[in-house]
Scaffold this active site. Sequence first.
Site, mmCIF file in Angstrom:
data_model
loop_
_atom_site.group_PDB
_atom_site.id
_atom_site.type_symbol
_atom_site.label_atom_id
_atom_site.label_comp_id
_atom_site.label_asym_id
_atom_site.label_seq_id
_atom_site.Cartn_x
_atom_site.Cartn_y
_atom_site.Cartn_z
ATOM 1 N N CYS A 63 4.636 0.040 -7.808
ATOM 2 C CA CYS A 63 5.124 -1.246 -7.313
ATOM 3 C C CYS A 63 6.520 -1.492 -7.865
ATOM 4 O O CYS A 63 6.738 -1.375 -9.066
ATOM 5 C CB CYS A 63 4.179 -2.373 -7.744
ATOM 6 S SG CYS A 63 4.553 -3.945 -6.937
ATOM 7 N N CYS B 105 0.866 -1.176 0.000
ATOM 8 C CA CYS B 105 0.000 0.000 0.000
ATOM 9 C C CYS B 105 0.901 1.224 0.000
ATOM 10 O O CYS B 105 2.120 1.102 -0.004
ATOM 11 C CB CYS B 105 -0.874 -0.049 1.257
ATOM 12 S SG CYS B 105 -2.324 1.004 1.179
ATOM 13 N N CYS C 18 -3.983 -0.531 -3.016
ATOM 14 C CA CYS C 18 -4.369 0.828 -3.398
ATOM 15 C C CYS C 18 -3.781 1.128 -4.765
ATOM 16 O O CYS C 18 -2.750 0.570 -5.145
ATOM 17 C CB CYS C 18 -3.954 1.869 -2.358
ATOM 18 S SG CYS C 18 -2.209 2.245 -2.322
#
Length: 137
Positions: free
Chosen positions: A91, A11, A84
């Site tokens: 990422c 997240c 999210c």
Amino acid sequence: MSELKTVLVLCTGNSCRSQMAEAILNHELAGQVRALSAGTVPQPKVADGAIAALKEAGLPTDGLYPKTIDAVMDERIDLVVTVCDNAKESCPIFPRPVPRMHMPFHDPHGEALESFILVRDEIRATLVPVVRTALEL
């Protein structure tokens, strides 16, 4: 017994959704999964509402603290779950190919405890079976 599969829940702040997911996955899939969580921009502490929602459900909260993605980069990750949209976009690339899935949940940060409880229950109802299937447990 087979080796535990490691799930990383990612997240942005690593203070609400990912922390609740870590606790829920470790509880619900104990003995099969080791869940970790991290944030792309971690908050200073886990949200009080997240801790309260977990405790209200009888889930352990010991050892939960916001971590950077760098803190878990050397782990052998079997599955990355972004919870999210921001974390999905940022990422990181892991040292080896890792299956990824995106399951966005509402961010209850700053809202009433009821919002945290709703998100906790949604994570429990939807994320646990999806992880079970993804890791063929």
